[in-house]
Design an enzyme around this catalytic site. Structure first.
Site, PDB file in Angstrom:
ATOM      1  CE  LYS A  75      -3.868  -2.166   2.424  1.00 13.37           C
ATOM      2  NZ  LYS A  75      -4.617  -2.223   3.693  1.00 13.37           N
ATOM      3  CB  ALA A  93       1.858  -4.657   9.211  1.00 11.94           C
ATOM      4  CB  ALA A 119      -1.666   0.808   8.330  1.00 13.53           C
ATOM      5  CG  ASP A 120      -3.624  -5.124   5.758  1.00 12.07           C
ATOM      6  OD1 ASP A 120      -4.474  -4.597   5.019  1.00 12.07           O
ATOM      7  OD2 ASP A 120      -3.699  -6.311   6.145  1.00 12.07           O
ATOM      8  CB  THR A 121      -5.487  -4.266  11.052  1.00 17.16           C
ATOM      9  OG1 THR A 121      -4.743  -3.083  11.312  1.00 17.16           O
ATOM     10  CG2 THR A 121      -5.815  -4.966  12.361  1.00 17.16           C
TER      11      THR A 121
END
Length: 192
Positions: A54, A108, A71-73
């Site tokens: 991203k 992250a 970001a990623d969750t």
């Protein structure tokens, strides 16, 4: 926002709220990437790859004047990803799978600046109390679970099910602020 300090590669309202909470000025540019897991990709590797991709996609398209934050969750229970529910039945199945036990949240964050990428990950565990079928149905009808990964929002009504949290509350929301602040400091963005 005027005079942004970075580009946020996310449309998430929760990530925007969290950046605002720590006084970061940003502009939003949504990254359009394929978020499908690669064959045999573990969730910990997947969340890191997605955060990095991203940020990288926006960085590569930018004039490189501002750092880019991606970001990623991901939530996991019994090795299964906790995704956004398609309907009540999928929300019910996810919530029942977390009822009375713990699930893991990986969050992250990747920061591109000066043609380099810094990456950090927070790991949290959330224990849910036992939930009844009637509570799950009422929660669904209330509307909150419909667009939330794992079919709940820790910052909303879903908090009534969270008996205990070990790790990062902001990470469970979608942006671990401790790790984010450390990455921003490395890029010369001071919070305090």
């Amino acid at each position: 926002m005027s005079n942004p300090q970075l580009i946020l590669a996310s449309a998430s309202p929760r990530r925007r709220e969290l950046l605002e909470q720590i006084g970061i000025r940003y502009q939003v540019q949504t990254a359009d990437i394929d978020e499908s897991p690669l064959p045999a990709e573990e969730p910990f590797a997947l969340v890191q790859r997605l955060a990095k991709e991203k940020a990288q996609s926006i960085w590569e398209a930018s004039d490189k004047s501002l750092p880019v934050l991606g970001a990623d969750t991901l939530g996991i229970v019994d090795g299964q990803l906790l995704v956004k529910p398609d309907n009540f039945l999928s929300a019910r199945q996810m919530l029942l799978s977390m009822s009375g036990r713990a699930h893991t949240i990986y969050s992250a964050v990747a920061l591109y600046h000066q043609n380099a990428c810094e990456l950090a990950v927070s790991e949290s565990k959330v224990w849910f109390r036992m939930m009844t079928e009637a509570e799950i149905e009422a929660y669904w009808k209330q509307g909150e679970p419909r667009d939330k990964a794992g079919a709940y929002a820790i910052q909303g009504m879903g908090a009534i099910f969270a008996e205990r949290l070990e790790g990062s509350y902001s990470g469970v929301m979608g942006l671990p602020l401790f790790e984010t602040a450390q990455l921003l400091a490395k890029a010369g963005i001071r919070i305090l």
